[in-house]
Enzyme design. Structure first.
Site, PDB file in Angstrom:
ATOM      1  N   HIS A   1       0.824  -1.228   0.000  1.00 60.87           N
ATOM      2  CA  HIS A   1       0.000   0.000   0.000  1.00 60.87           C
ATOM      3  C   HIS A   1       0.854   1.273   0.000  1.00 60.87           C
ATOM      4  O   HIS A   1       0.322   2.364  -0.230  1.00 60.87           O
ATOM      5  CB  HIS A   1      -0.916   0.043   1.231  1.00 60.87           C
ATOM      6  CG  HIS A   1      -1.972  -1.014   1.234  1.00 60.87           C
ATOM      7  ND1 HIS A   1      -2.861  -1.180   0.190  1.00 60.87           N
ATOM      8  CD2 HIS A   1      -2.284  -1.986   2.146  1.00 60.87           C
ATOM      9  CE1 HIS A   1      -3.672  -2.199   0.465  1.00 60.87           C
ATOM     10  NE2 HIS A   1      -3.341  -2.706   1.636  1.00 60.87           N
TER      11      HIS A   1
HETATM   12 ZN   LIG Z   1      -4.179  -7.140   2.764  1.00 59.41          ZN
END
Ligand SMILES: [Zn+2]
Length: 298
Positions: free
Chosen positions: A121
């Site tokens: 992320h």
């Molecule tokens: Zn995840």
């Protein structure tokens, strides 16, 4: 069978917040069955700073360093830090860098980077979703500068790897393939984002082994055949498991085994190395079983 290794360092346990789902017990669980296998464990090393700067803004790297100096808190609402987090994040990215070196210089063909914090992320200039530096992106960029001409990233974490897709969006030498629950956190990963080197396979809440077998048994092999990569990098997020407390996919041990087997066999058939790096996975029993499935294949 060829040469395989697990890369690990104790620092990955020191970036920790026991009340948070992304805590050090996850790595203990993943590695619990490792001693029953004859797989060597190698130490990590801090990532090369020039390499890290190819993935992240220098200002962001400095900010992480500064904030972790003897303090603890949150970099963003989801991502905590303590005094060990900066070094742990350097070592996590460095593990994937080292794995690439093992494959390129020493003919290793299967390496698992048992690292924390996770990475997929993390954006170029922003932490996100428990991730500080984008480990798999660092690995992909290092593979390209080492001499691998094309890199194929497979991200089976239940969440879309927004950071990986965004940082590598302009790099046609890297293919990014992701299967993930959608719509879901982080919000990205729709089929509309697909192009010649990005393929998102969004899965509805409740999707399980049947969908996984279609995606990994049919769609993925065709994409790999077409792109003709020289190395596979895998964002191994075991939160796709039906027992995971943070997600709503229904993939069983059997489904996880299908994915891992398909990836390892594909790499073997095409005589290219494969590197796995840990992303999510928050049920400790499931993580232990997924680790064992992985070690059997290495
Ligand atoms: Zn995840």
């Amino acid at each position: 069978m060829g040469k395989s290794a697990v890369i690990f360092n104790e620092i990955f346990l020191k970036h920790d917040l026991p009340s948070h789902p992304e805590n050090a017990t996850r790595l203990h669980a993943l590695l619990k069955t490792l001693p029953s296998f004859n797989i060597p464990v190698q130490d990590s090393k801090p990532v090369d700073m020039e390499l890290l700067k190819l993935a992240h803004e220098e200002q962001y790297i400095r900010e992480i360093e500064k904030r972790c100096q003897g303090f603890e808190g949150h970099l963003d609402p989801d991502t905590y830090y303590n005094e060990h987090s900066y070094y742990a994040a350097l070592m996590a990215a460095g593990a994937v860098e080292k794995a690439v070196n093992l494959c390129f210089k020493e003919n290793y063909n299967c390496v698992l980077c048992a690292v924390r914090p996770p990475g997929h992320h993390a954006e170029r200039g922003r932490s996100m979703g428990f991730c500080i530096f984008n480990n798999v992106v660092v690995g992909a960029l290092h593979a390209l500068t080492s001499g691998f001409k094309k890199v194929f990233i497979i991200d089976f974490d239940a969440h879309h790897g927004n950071g990986t897709q965004h940082i590598l969006a302009d790099n046609p030498h890297v293919f990014y393939f992701s299967s993930h629950q959608y719509p879901f956190y982080p919000g990205t990963g729709s089929e509309n984002e697909n192009n010649e080197h990005i393929y998102n396979a969004p899965l509805s809440s409740g999707a399980g082994d049947k969908e996984i077998k279609q995606v990994y048994g049919e769609i993925l092999p065709a994409l790999i055949n077409k792109f003709q990569p020289e190395i596979l990098l895998v964002s191994a997020g075991f939160d796709l498991h039906e027992d995971d407390p943070l997600t709503n996919l229904k993939v069983t041990d059997e489904g996880v085994k299908f994915i891992l087997e398909t990836l390892v066999m594909t790499a073997r058939e095409k005589t290219m190395p494969i590197i796995f790096t840990l992303e999510g996975g928050y049920n400790l029993q499931a993580l232990e079983r997924c680790g064992e499935i992985m070690f059997r294949l290495m």
